[in-house]
Write a protein that holds these residues in place. Structure first.
Motif, short mmCIF file in Angstrom:
data_model
loop_
_atom_site.label_atom_id
_atom_site.label_comp_id
_atom_site.label_asym_id
_atom_site.label_seq_id
_atom_site.Cartn_x
_atom_site.Cartn_y
_atom_site.Cartn_z
N THR A 43 44.20 40.18 29.59
CA THR A 43 44.58 39.44 30.97
C THR A 43 43.56 38.48 31.58
O THR A 43 44.14 36.94 32.00
N ALA A 44 42.83 38.25 31.52
CA ALA A 44 41.68 37.56 31.97
C ALA A 44 41.20 36.11 31.26
O ALA A 44 40.52 35.32 31.45
N LEU A 45 41.85 36.18 29.97
CA LEU A 45 41.48 35.91 29.11
C LEU A 45 42.57 34.67 29.05
O LEU A 45 42.40 33.71 27.59
N ILE A 46 43.51 35.31 29.26
CA ILE A 46 45.49 34.49 29.03
C ILE A 46 45.50 33.12 29.59
O ILE A 46 44.40 32.79 30.87
N PRO A 47 45.39 31.55 29.12
CA PRO A 47 44.79 30.49 29.79
C PRO A 47 45.99 30.51 30.31
O PRO A 47 47.18 31.46 30.59
N ASN A 48 45.83 30.37 31.73
CA ASN A 48 46.81 30.63 33.34
C ASN A 48 47.82 28.97 33.41
O ASN A 48 46.55 28.44 34.27
N GLN A 49 48.86 29.20 33.73
CA GLN A 49 49.70 27.77 34.11
C GLN A 49 49.79 28.07 35.34
O GLN A 49 50.07 27.49 36.34
N THR A 50 50.04 29.71 36.51
CA THR A 50 51.00 29.69 36.95
C THR A 50 50.56 30.13 38.43
O THR A 50 51.03 29.71 39.36
N LEU A 51 49.33 31.50 37.91
CA LEU A 51 49.16 31.95 39.21
C LEU A 51 48.49 31.24 40.17
O LEU A 51 47.18 30.55 39.40
N PRO A 52 48.17 31.23 40.94
CA PRO A 52 47.14 30.90 41.79
C PRO A 52 45.96 31.09 42.15
O PRO A 52 45.63 32.41 41.10
N GLY A 53 44.68 30.69 41.71
CA GLY A 53 43.12 31.36 42.29
C GLY A 53 43.30 32.60 43.19
O GLY A 53 43.72 31.80 44.15
N LEU A 54 42.56 33.59 42.54
CA LEU A 54 42.14 34.83 43.22
C LEU A 54 41.08 35.12 42.86
O LEU A 54 40.34 34.63 42.00
N THR A 55 40.15 35.25 44.49
CA THR A 55 38.67 35.66 44.66
C THR A 55 39.25 36.88 45.45
O THR A 55 39.44 37.44 46.30
N ALA A 56 37.98 37.78 44.61
CA ALA A 56 38.07 39.43 45.41
C ALA A 56 37.27 40.13 45.79
O ALA A 56 35.74 38.66 45.93
N HIS A 57 37.16 40.19 47.27
CA HIS A 57 36.03 40.60 48.54
C HIS A 57 35.81 41.63 48.35
O HIS A 57 36.53 42.90 49.60
N PRO A 58 35.32 42.72 47.53
CA PRO A 58 34.85 44.27 47.30
C PRO A 58 34.93 44.66 49.00
O PRO A 58 34.29 45.74 49.54
N GLU A 59 33.66 43.58 49.80
CA GLU A 59 32.46 43.50 50.61
C GLU A 59 33.28 43.23 52.42
O GLU A 59 33.08 44.10 52.55
N TRP A 60 34.87 43.02 51.84
CA TRP A 60 35.63 42.98 52.75
C TRP A 60 36.43 44.97 52.91
O TRP A 60 36.79 45.45 54.12
N GLY A 61 36.10 45.73 51.78
CA GLY A 61 36.85 47.39 52.06
C GLY A 61 35.49 48.24 52.36
O GLY A 61 34.55 48.15 52.76
N GLY A 62 35.53 49.06 51.29
CA GLY A 62 34.35 49.84 50.59
C GLY A 62 34.20 50.43 49.28
O GLY A 62 34.92 50.31 48.83
N TYR A 63 33.95 51.34 49.27
CA TYR A 63 33.58 52.29 48.56
C TYR A 63 33.22 53.54 48.13
O TYR A 63 32.87 53.90 49.56
N LYS A 64 33.87 54.89 47.66
CA LYS A 64 33.35 56.28 47.49
C LYS A 64 32.67 56.77 46.01
O LYS A 64 33.81 56.13 45.15
N VAL A 65 31.87 56.41 45.82
CA VAL A 65 31.32 57.24 44.58
C VAL A 65 32.18 58.74 44.51
O VAL A 65 32.22 59.80 45.21
N VAL A 66 33.28 59.01 43.32
CA VAL A 66 34.04 60.54 43.29
C VAL A 66 33.33 61.10 42.44
O VAL A 66 32.96 62.49 42.77
N ASN A 67 32.63 60.49 41.53
CA ASN A 67 31.35 61.95 41.00
C ASN A 67 30.81 60.83 40.16
O ASN A 67 31.43 59.37 39.60
#
Length: 247
Positions: free
Chosen positions: A130-154
């Motif tokens: 998906t990341a390598l497919i030439p993109n013609q339609t979707l808007p640019g998307l930026t991830a913000h993990p810092e807005w949420g949080g994380y949990k070490v499950v194991n």
């Protein structure tokens, strides 16, 4: 300005869990006229010393993605966050009326992220493709993990780890639109002196911090601290805020 509907977004940070008409505001914020509720959480999530999007001692072939993380569980959490940003980075995504061009070194970077030393898992292969497919339609998307949080499950140092990420996506290039927030499972393995992504399964995170939001598909941008903490508290024990979380 126009809102762009991202139908069937198959990006890593949502791990295939969002396949709906999720509208991410571009250049507008409908939440401004109706502020989100900010109730106080009943419990307070742990505030970590980890910075989302950092932690590696080197850079991948794209010159942007951090790599070579510590073999610790903290290193695994930072690797998951950094890789989620790399797989949803705005570079290479279409802007209104302009087709996206993939950033230099992206394929080599993805080869590194998913290099477990064995056969590529179908979930990893899907996100890489998906990341390598030439993109013609979707808007640019930026991830913000810092807005949420994380949990070490194991986690077993220098072997394997499972990290849950609660994160948000915003449209690029404008920063005042809405956000799409979700929780995702990242399974990593230690190979060649670094953490690599083995699987990004479409496994539901339960309890899901995003489920506590009034509308996770049209969340505020950025996610207010009180709302973030309420969501993490609703996710149960073990969730931690990033050190660079918005205050």
């Amino acid at each position: 300005m126009n809102r762009i509907a991202a139908a069937a977004i198959a990006v890593a940070v949502v791990a295939g869990a969002v396949a709906a008409g999720a509208a991410i505001g571009i250049g507008r914020n409908d939440n401004k006229s109706s502020p989100p509720p900010t109730p106080s959480p009943t419990t307070t999530p742990t505030t970590g010393g980890l910075v989302a999007g950092s932690g590696g001692s080197g850079k991948a072939a794209d010159g942007k993605t951090p790599i070579r993380f510590p073999s610790t569980c903290d290193g695994a959490a930072q690797a998951a966050a950094a890789y989620s940003i790399s797989l949803t980075d705005e570079t290479g995504y279409a802007k209104p009326g302009v087709a996206g061009t993939k950033r230099p070194g992206l394929k080599a970077t993805l080869d590194y992220i998913f290099n477990t030393g064995g056969q590529l898992d179908p979930t990893a292969a899907e996100h890489k493709e998906t990341a390598l497919i030439p993109n013609q339609t979707l808007p640019g998307l930026t991830a913000h993990p810092e807005w949420g949080g994380y949990k070490v499950v194991n986690c077993v140092t220098k072997f394997s780890s499972t990290i849950n990420l609660f994160s948000c996506l915003t449209g690029y290039p404008d920063s005042d639109g809405g956000a799409l927030c979700t929780s995702t499972v990242w399974e990593l393995v230690w190979n060649g002196d670094d953490w690599h992504v083995a699987r990004i399964p479409a496994t539901a995170v339960a309890p899901d911090p995003a489920a506590s939001l009034p509308d996770a598909l049209k969340a505020p941008n950025p996610l207010p601290a009180a709302v973030r903490r309420q969501a993490l508290a609703a996710g149960g024990a073990g969730w931690t805020e990033w050190a660079n979380a918005p205050k």
